[in-house]
Design a protein around this motif. Structure first.
Motif, PDB file in Angstrom:
ATOM      1  N   UNK C 169       0.884  -1.167   0.000  1.00 17.27           N
ATOM      2  CA  UNK C 169       0.000   0.000   0.000  1.00 17.27           C
ATOM      3  C   UNK C 169       0.916   1.209   0.000  1.00 17.27           C
ATOM      4  N   UNK C 172       1.847   3.903   2.581  1.00 16.03           N
ATOM      5  CA  UNK C 172       1.170   3.572   3.818  1.00 16.03           C
ATOM      6  C   UNK C 172       1.817   2.377   4.507  1.00 16.03           C
ATOM      7  N   UNK C 173       1.885   1.263   3.815  1.00 19.05           N
ATOM      8  CA  UNK C 173       2.468   0.094   4.451  1.00 19.05           C
ATOM      9  C   UNK C 173       2.871  -0.951   3.411  1.00 19.05           C
ATOM     10  N   UNK C 203       4.998  -0.266   8.490  1.00 17.07           N
ATOM     11  CA  UNK C 203       4.005   0.801   8.407  1.00 17.07           C
ATOM     12  C   UNK C 203       4.742   2.126   8.432  1.00 17.07           C
TER      13      UNK C 203
END
Ligand SMILES: Nc1ncnc2c1ncn2[C@@H]1O[C@H](COP(=O)(O)OP(=O)(O)OP(=O)(O)O)[C@@H](O)[C@H]1O
Ligand SMILES: Nc1ncnc2c1ncn2[C@@H]1O[C@H](COP(=O)(O)OP(=O)(O)OP(=O)(O)O)[C@@H](O)[C@H]1O
Ligand SMILES: [Mg+2]
Ligand SMILES: [Mg+2]
Lengths: 335, 300, 486, 333, 335
Positions: C169, C172-173, C203
């Motif tokens: 992501x 984001x992570x 994260x």
């Protein structure tokens, strides 16, 4: 084209020939790039007028028919698109910026709206002295003396020099506007509906004042109004405008007594009279057409009760009818 | 001659300009007045910072690192709001920091307004190509995100107070310009402007002598609101590491530096944050008062 | 069970050959293995290789393990190793681009596949630090890369590491899960076997305070790059603790040796004496740094433990300044990048107290670096900076920062003797001799004092108490193979 | 006092409406008493600011805040309007008493179609619309209404927005909206001020026609005496918040009893007699803030005497006529 | 709406985008610093390696040529490789854009939800306690430095009460196959309600922080325009028609009062979009703003150029959308 109206004296003070004024609405460079048609408003369309020295010419017509535009074009507040304006022998339309500035000392204007025509941030003295300062005519004491003199002439107290427009009533403001126009001692003043925003009782005061000033200073007026009664009272001659053109002109009394153009007739019949009676009302159908898209032929044919097929195609010209009046109507030919 | 009796309103007010009337209204509004006083007090403190501040704002003392405010355990009354990570007195830094915030607010808005007025008047009054050119530039700058613009300019010009002011002015002028242009467009149609033209006044005289005085009050209102904005913007720049140079204290950079300690030493960023809030709030309230006093539309 | 790492910066690109960022490598290293790696003592040990030997000064031979599978189940062979390094070192090998990591592999001439599980690195010239540099590179699958191309590799992972990619992501992570057919990792680093946790999540929490908050809130298990000021709070909490390890980044203040006043060694020494290093380490870094008297980390190869120390001695500093013709002290500027502003201000204020009146100028990284580049204008006075040394070998810190005209030589230091030693050491294969050369070079630099020698900060991690088996590592990697969550 | 004829529809008694302003309390309507009889047209004239609009806004309970009705009574068909609840008042408004606004250009909502603006009154008052197909029926009536006021092809034009119509048409649309529920009383507030003479004639003729057709009463507010002369049965002249003279139109115009009415008539340029000089009333209307007890016209009045500054009431000056002047009867020559 | 009007507006984009491109290119070009140096900072690398990187990035070409290439590529939607990601700029931006859009939209929705009702009620109850409180509240809203306020919000809600997550955008427990790439929306569309809730929890704090100043501005606009509308003749006429207060307020007044709010909202959305990097930083929101700021710092020219162009396009389109909406609310205005 035949001469518009017989001027009383040989050389009129102001002579307007074929004056036309078009505004393009929406027509920026981008529109042109996109090939959008230029939409034009012919606000004034080939107007001939002349005003003799010392005379008041009344100009009447419905809202949006081009009265103000005509006045502004005469003063070159708008650059006229075509036509020629001669003032006291000089071609106004050909003047350069400096000469124009010089000419403005002789031609002035009084506006319709006594609220919008005065700068709310300026004192009365500043407003009336502005023309003096612009033309470098007077400074300091001398300027103040001239301002006071003018104020007194229009019926304002000199004690009000340092007041601001919002502290005056409509009628008083209109006097300030008149003082501003007169402070340069002009020969010719355009009065663009100077009384139509005022109450009847105040309107009477201003009409009275303008008449007095004309007598005392020997002014020449172009007096615009949409009120026939007012025009009837103040003007020596009048011109009736419809959709950008003059449809009838002549000595005031002659025209009012015997209007030749159907529009003038309708106008005259529509005026409500306190004394009652008057001519039988001529009901006009519909509204003033849009100047963006004027009717063909006679501009008035869409509303004219007497329209003939010819009126749709052929535009009548202003022609003299004896007794000093002229009208632009096909009917007057046959008559 | 007409014998017009002076109406009571005229008698009471005497010769009062519209501006003076607005000022009277403004003074009558207690909240705006109080806010104006706060702004003035902060201004005074900033000017007299060396006299007001209890300590040298740049005097470090690592032994006082993150000392809490006076009323907490470990605090001292001579360090009312505590100390920052380098042991500097937070109160003194806030007092000195006011200079930066106010200087930037005033300088940016003054410059931007001057430019905006000149260009806005030209665009709105002269129209034609002048207007098109200026309006396009305005559009371009409006489409440019403010912070990104300022950050990129700061990267380009390097740090420093002067550059911050310039970086903000380069975009800020657009706002007064748009306001002035809009107002001018409305004004150029008015009959009093036409009257000035009819007596032969030059374009410059009309723009600056006739139109400008009439559009000044919205411009002033916008300027005060923008000043509040600019102060926050400078703080945001400082927050992103592009603020004034150390050891100069600016409120934004104090908040930014202090946020690393927010969990342990909340006072380091909270007090300067509050300072920004109070100043900006006071300016906004005062400007709201100005608007109420000068804008007849909102005012009944 | 999930393990979440609160991390600072997202991976830029998942292609191990196509980035130059430490954080990206830290993430990738959990999905990709290298030919070699380092143990917690920073000793270089085999990983995908079984062993290695130096055949001659320019040839190194690696025996490759036969039991390694990629995440897609295909077997890893010497072919993949050769492909990986060809891709790294050949111009235009990555679909027309050249790997930005090319230099990290040194003067490779060619990679020779001797047999399917034996690979030879043939160098253009001797390069003794090849094994120290190999842990930085991760091995990719030839078949996979040929299938997805460089563009595909940027977002997909088919490595041999303990975790495989589940989802990225972006910003984001990064979510990874255990690779169950993992060969176990380097036998030199027990325990060997597949990873302990089911899933690992990196994260991204760029804001320091937020990372700490996330740890305290139990949202993350490891908080990387913890600010020292948050240690107290974490120690005080019931569910987390602080872990520290010596880092590999040397901090120093580069002094412009080409321009007054620091062209005079006495002034430079005065500056070294003027700074109360201990105070800064104690109060600002809260004791999380080791003071240095030279370039190298105490953990590094060729570290010279006997360098004389510049004691905090204001009187001596004043005297040296006076001797150099500055009895009233000097006015100088200290350039620093935003992130180090606070500590540079501390240094500046301490120097100021010793009559080296310092104005700290914070600049934006790119601008300052341009200003202090050796080919730049050489206008500044002092530059607070640092240099990383992930290989723990002098070759990638000493040479670039102190050799005449080299890329990171911001002090514009030039000592022909030092240059000579560094050049010789660069190709010296006898490690003992090499170490000796570096040690004497360190002594020379110490005497010339082109820097104010500062310190080597520790990397600080906030770690949840439910975590076991994980150790921070000096090269700033976060290796989660051994970590378990209770 | 005016004798209240039995067929009185609306009766205003001693109405006072005030506006607190910064300058002080403005009593915009100060003791106005007026009657409107069934089927008649009452003309209300007076200068700008004399309280014409406020008087009739007060009648239907629509005084803008912070203004308020300070006293007096308004009875409409025997009901006291000032005592009604807001909901009851709403049921009267638009249904029984309709009002058109002074400025047709701004009184139509620019964001809504004409259809919506007509239909909503019909729906709001639910005037004998069938249960099923209420909306369709309302729309049908709206179209009829537009046709009635002379909008060409109303079926298509009903979907247009106000700006797509000319000023005269908007004025007629406003009248259509006002008359949609067949009210008993139409208050037409300066229906033609913004219009040209030719259009003005159209609109006034329309109102006169409709009045005849629908048998309603009309209050025609204007400042044009000519309009009143031609269209109103009775006339009320207002000055500075008060009614200064009322009576049958012709009678008042032919022999005005109040000096202000006389001044007004003297100020008007007449087409029929271009030689008659215009005689302005000197001075200007007083500020309402400071208006005292006495005659408000006294300072401008050529006939003012000391007694004019004491309280003055409307006095009967002839059949159905009244004037607020102590010397009214002197001039009745 | 006519196709020509759309074409006209899109054509207006061209000079704006060109101008923005020139400015951003000039800024990047004139800014000191070298992306290659930034990339290799503090690491082993030879001059040869640096040169090869420079070549890869096209930095060895003369600036004008680079600009030409940039423009040419931009026309085809190709913005080259991001220096640092070494991936196509379009990809990198596309990854971050949804987060920014989601945050901005959420903030806009919150702002409108706060501003419209509060503005309406404050205007209707002008001068009441509610009005005053709302006014003071809005002044607070515009005076809050977002970065500071965001941090302040974090402490109670996330650290102490642990109600809301500290940082990030998505919950690990949720995997939602993208449709719009807006997490909340996608979760709802896929019927994963729990995930929608999770996504909302992440969104709450940043969206509120971002929304408050905008809400304050919009509320003031709403209140002012509502006051003006309530004073209008058409509202008075609607009341004279005997309509219910509800209908007068919601149908007659609100629709007209919304028009200026829409215009301001578009401008505000532009600044939300461009100004959310601070909030993104505080809340670890993986949006474009942060990426752009970082990219400026590391001289990642292609990404900055593309992103700024994207902002400009968005800004212009937003205003365009607002204009369309405006014409809906106010049919008098033509596009
Ligand atoms: N600047 C302008 N741009 C475009 N059209 C204009 C402009 N000025 C005037 N017009 C148009 O020209 C026509 C004549 O306008 P003008 O103001 O001269 O009329 P008028 O007879 O003075 O009307 P009024 O009685 O309302 O003052 C109108 O249709 C008007 O819309
Ligand atoms: N909202 C208000 N606040 C304060 N004063 C008001 C308000 N509305 C009306 N007035 C005052 O009430 C007086 C009467 O106003 P009104 O509108 O009834 O005059 P009018 O006779 O209808 O004039 P016009 O011919 O201009 O329409 C005016 O002096 C005006 O100043
Ligand atoms: Mg006009
Ligand atoms: Mg009225």
């Amino acid at each position: 084209m035949t001469p518009a109206a017989t001027a009383p004296s040989a050389a009129p003070l102001l002579d307007v020939r074929g004056l036309g004024m078009r505004f393009s609405v929406k027509g920026g460079p981008f529109d042109r790039l996109l090939g959008r048609p230029r939409r034009e408003v012919a606000a004034v369309d080939g107007v001939d007028l002349s005003v003799a020295a010392g005379e008041t010419l009344g100009l009447i017509g419905e809202s949006g028919c081009g009265k103000s535009t005509l006045a502004r074009a005469i003063l070159r507040l708008h650059e006229p698109t075509v036509g020629k304006v001669t003032f006291d022998g000089t071609d106004v339309t050909a003047l350069g910026r400096d000469e124009l500035t010089a000419l403005r000392r002789r031609m002035q204007i009084v506006f319709q709206d006594p609220y919008a025509s005065l700068n709310p941030r300026k004192s009365v003295e500043q407003i009336i002295a502005l023309p003096l300062r612009v033309h470098g005519l007077a400074k300091g004491r001398a300027a103040r003396d001239r301002v006071v003199e003018t104020m007194e002439a229009v019926g304002l107290r000199s004690a009000w020099l340092s007041r601001y427009p919002h502290q005056f009533s409509g009628g008083q403001r209109q006097r300030i506007g008149i003082a501003r126009a007169l402070v340069l001692n002009p020969d010719f003043v355009v009065c663009d509906e100077p009384v139509s925003a005022l109450d009847v009782s105040v309107q009477a005061q201003i009409i009275d004042l303008l008449a007095k000033l004309k007598r005392e200073l020997g002014l020449t007026y172009l007096f615009i109004s949409h009120d026939l009664a007012v025009i009837g009272h103040v003007s020596d001659r009048l011109a009736v405008m419809y959709l950008g053109s003059v449809v009838e002109t002549g000595p005031t009394r002659a025209v009012l007594a015997r209007p030749r153009h159907p529009y003038t007739q309708a106008l005259l019949s529509a005026v409500p009279r306190v004394e009652g009676g008057g001519a039988a009302r001529i009901r006009l159908a519909g509204d003033l057409p849009s100047p963006l898209d004027p009717p063909s032929g006679c501009r008035f044919h869409t509303r004219c009760p007497l329209a003939m097929p010819r009126c749709k195609t052929e535009r009548p010209v202003l022609r003299p009818l004896g007794d000093g009046t002229s009208a632009a109507c096909h009917l007057t030919e046959t008559a | 001659m007409s014998a017009i009796p002076a109406s009571p309103a005229l008698r009471a007010a005497g010769p009062a300009s519209p501006g003076r009337l607005g000022l009277q209204t403004f003074l009558a509004n207690r909240m705006s007045l109080a806010s104006a006083v706060i702004v003035l007090l902060i201004l005074a403190a900033a000017v007299a910072a060396p006299l007001v501040a209890p300590h040298d704002p740049n005097e470090t003392d690592l032994l006082r690192r993150l000392q809490p405010p006076a009323w907490l355990e470990g605090g001292e009354w001579s360090y009312l709001f505590g100390c920052d990570a380098l042991g500097r007195d937070i109160l003194s830094r806030i007092v000195f920091g006011a200079r930066v915030s106010i200087f930037i607010g005033v300088a940016v808005v003054a410059l931007a307004t001057a430019i905006g007025i000149a260009l806005g008047l030209a665009a709105g009054y002269l129209r034609g190509w002048t207007d098109i050119a200026i309006s396009r530039v305005v559009d371009v700058l409006l489409g440019f995100p403010y912070l990104i613009f300022a950050i990129a300019l700061m990267a380009m010009m390097g740090p420093g107070l002067q550059n911050i002011v310039l970086a903000l002015v380069y975009k800020e002028w657009v706002i007064p310009c748009r306001v002035v242009r809009g107002e001018t467009l409305a004004m150029r149609q008015t009959e009093f402007v036409e009257a000035a033209r009819a007596v032969g006044a030059t374009r410059g005289r009309i723009m600056f002598g006739e139109i400008l005085p009439n559009i000044l009050s919205p411009v002033i209102v916008v300027a005060t609101i923008r000043m509040a904005h600019v102060i926050i913007l400078e703080a945001s720049l400082s927050f992103l590491g592009l603020g004034v140079q150390p050891p100069t204290a600016s409120w934004g950079s104090m908040v930014a530096d202090g946020r690393a300690f927010i969990l342990d030493a909340w006072w380091v960023s909270t007090f300067p944050g509050l300072a920004i809030l109070v100043l900006v709030l006071a300016i906004n309230v005062a400007s709201q008062g100005l608007r109420d006093a000068f804008d007849p539309k909102i005012n009944d | 069970k999930d393990l979440t790492v609160g991390f600072t910066l997202d991976a830029l690109n998942l292609d191990p050959a196509n980035h130059r960022v430490r954080q990206t490598e830290t993430i990738l290293r959990n999905m990709y293995d290298g030919v070699l790696t380092r143990d917690s003592q920073m000793k270089v040990v085999p990983e995908l290789a079984e062993s290695w030997t130096q055949v001659d000064p320019t040839t190194w031979e690696f025996k490759i393990r036969k039991d390694v599978l990629f995440h897609d189940g295909t077997k890893m062979t010497g072919e993949d190793i050769k492909f990986t390094f060809d891709r790294l070192t050949r111009d235009g090998a990555m679909d027309g681009q050249t790997s930005p990591r090319k230099d990290l592999v040194g003067p490779v001439k060619e990679i020779v596949l001797v047999d399917p599980y034996t690979v030879r690195f043939v160098l253009k010239e001797p390069w003794p630090i090849l094994p120290a540099m190999l842990p930085f590179q991760e091995v990719v699958s030839k078949a996979f890369v040929e299938k997805v191309g460089t563009a595909g590799l940027a977002t997909q992972v088919n490595g041999t590491g303990p975790f495989k990619l589940v989802e990225w992501r972006k910003g984001d992570s990064i979510i990874m899960e255990r690779f169950d057919k993992y060969y176990g990792g380097s036998p030199a680093i027990p325990p060997v076997g597949k990873a302990c946790v089911d899933r690992v999540i990196f994260k991204m929490i760029p804001e320091n305070a937020s990372r700490t908050a996330a740890l305290l809130a139990g949202e993350v298990d490891i908080a990387a790059e913890l600010p020292a000021s948050d240690m107290k709070r974490i120690e005080a909490s019931q569910n987390a603790k602080v872990m520290k390890v010596n880092g590999t980044r040397t901090f120093f203040v580069a002094l412009n040796t080409t321009k007054k006043p620091f062209d005079d060694p006495r002034v430079r020494k005065a500056a070294n004496h003027a700074l109360d290093k201990k105070l800064v380490i104690d109060r600002v870094l809260l004791g999380t740094a080791v003071p240095l008297n030279g370039v190298m980390s105490p953990d590094a190869f060729g570290y010279n433990p006997d360098l004389p120390e510049y004691k905090y001695d204001p009187a001596q500093a004043k005297k040296l300044l006076a001797d150099a013709g500055y009895p009233n002290g000097i006015d100088v500027t200290l350039d620093v990048e935003g992130p180090f502003k606070e500590i540079a201000e501390a240094v500046g204020s301490l120097l100021t107290k010793a009559n080296i009146r310092t104005t700290v100028t914070v600049g934006e990284g790119s601008t300052i670096r341009a200003k202090w580049a050796p080919k730049g204008e050489k206008k500044g006075d002092m530059y607070f900076t640092s240099w990383g040394n992930g290989s723990l070998d002098p070759a990638d810190i000493f040479v670039p920062t102190l050799r005449t005209g080299d890329r990171g030589n911001s002090a514009f230091y030039s000592n022909p003797e030092v240059d000579k030693l560094l050049d010789a050491a660069n190709t010296e294969l006898d490690q003992a001799k090499r170490a000796a050369m570096y040690k004497s070079a360190q002594a020379m630099v110490n005497a010339d004092a082109p820097w104010i020698f500062l310190w080597l900060p520790q990397d600080i991690y906030g770690v949840s108490k439910r975590l076991s088996g994980w150790q921070p590592s000096a090269d700033s990697k976060i290796n989660l193979h051994d970590a378990c969550v209770n | 006092m005016i004798e209240t004829a039995p067929e009185t529809l609306l009766s205003i008694k001693e109405l006072r409406t005030c506006f607190p302003t910064r300058a002080g309390l403005v009593t915009a309507v100060d003791g106005v008493s007026l009657d409107v009889r069934a089927g008649e047209c009452l003309g209300v004239v007076g200068e700008s600011g004399s309280g014409k609009s406020v008087t009739f806004s007060s009648v239907i309970g629509l005084v803008r805040r912070p203004g308020y009705i300070a006293g007096g009574s308004v009875t409409f068909r025997g009901r006291e309007l000032t005592a009604l609840s807001p909901a009851e008042l709403r049921a009267v408004r638009g249904r029984e008493i309709a009002m058109t606004m002074q400025d047709a250009l701004t009184a139509l909502n620019p964001a809504l179609t004409i259809e919506e603006q007509i239909v909503e009154v019909l729906l709001a008052h639910a005037v004998d619309l069938p249960r099923a197909g209420r909306k369709a029926e309302a729309r049908r009536r709206a179209v009829d209404m537009l046709r009635l006021v002379g909008i060409a092809s109303p079926e298509t034009r009903i979907g247009d927005y106000p700006h797509q119509f000319s000023g005269g048409m908007r004025q007629r649309i406003m009248i259509a909206i006002a008359l949609a529920c067949r009210p008993m009383l139409l208050i037409a507030d300066e229906p033609t001020t913004a219009l040209d003479v030719t259009i003005q004639a159209q609109v006034l003729e329309l109102i006169a026609d409709l009045r005849r057709q629908l048998g309603m009463s009309v209050v025609l507010i204007t400042h044009d005496l000519g309009v009143v002369a031609e269209y109103a049965d009775r006339l009320a002249v207002m000055y500075a918040g008060q009614v200064v003279e009322t009576g049958p139109t012709r009678a008042v115009l032919d022999s005005p009893r109040h000096p202000y009415t006389r001044g007004l008539l003297g100020s008007i340029p007449r087409l029929s007699d271009l030689d008659a000089p215009i005689r302005p009333i000197e001075g200007q209307a007083p500020e309402l803030v400071s208006a005292g007890e006495g005659c408000r016209f006294a300072s401008r009045c050529p006939m003012a005497v000391g007694a004019c500054y004491a309280r003055i009431d409307l006095v009967d000056v002839g059949p159905g006529r009244a004037a607020r002047c102590i010397r009214a009867l002197e001039t009745a020559a | 709406m006519k196709a020509s009007a759309v074409a006209y507006r899109l054509l207006q984009l061209v000079p704006v985008l060109l101008g923005v491109s020139v400015i951003v290119f000039l800024m990047m070009w004139l800014t000191p610093g070298d992306p290659v140096e930034v990339m290799l900072a503090g690491q082993q690398a030879t001059a040869e390696q640096a040169a090869s990187l420079r070549h890869d990035m096209g930095l060895d070409q003369p600036p004008l040529q680079r600009f030409a290439v940039f423009l040419g590529n931009a026309l085809t939607g190709n913005f080259g490789l991001s220096f640092f990601h070494r991936r196509p700029v379009a990809d990198v931006i596309a990854e971050r854009l949804p987060a920014t859009i989601e945050l901005t939209l959420a903030a806009l929705v919150i702002a409108l939800l706060i501003a419209i009702p509060l503005g309406v009620v404050a205007a209707v109850k002008r001068g009441s306690l509610f009005d005053r409180l709302a006014t003071v509240g809005s002044l607070f809203g515009v005076s809050l430095p977002g970065f500071w306020f965001g941090i302040l919000l974090l402490i109670p809600f996330s650290v102490n009460l642990k109600l809301l997550p500290v940082s990030g955008r998505s919950s690990l427990s949720c995997e939602v196959a993208p449709i719009t790439h807006l997490l909340v929306l996608d979760s709802l569309l896929r019927g994963q309600l729990a995930c929608a809730g999770e996504a909302l929890r992440f969104l709450t704090l940043p969206a509120i922080t971002l929304a408050l100043p905008t809400a304050a501005v919009l509320m003031r606009v709403m209140r002012a325009s509502m006051l003006e509308v309530l004073r209008s003749d058409y509202v008075a006429f609607a009341e004279a028609k005997g309509l219910s207060p509800r209908r007068v307020l919601l149908r007659h007044a609100l629709k007209n009062a919304l028009a200026p709010t829409v215009t301001v909202a578009a401008i505000e959305t532009g600044s939300l979009l461009g100004g959310n990097m601070v909030v993104e930083t505080v809340f670890g929101w993986p949006g474009l703003g942060r990426l752009v700021v970082e990219s400026i710092f590391v001289r990642n020219y292609p990404l900055v150029q593309a992103a700024v162009l994207l902002y400009a396009v968005t800004y212009v389109l937003l205003n365009f959308a607002a204009d369309i909406l405006y014409t809906r609310l106010n049919p008098k205005v033509e596009l």
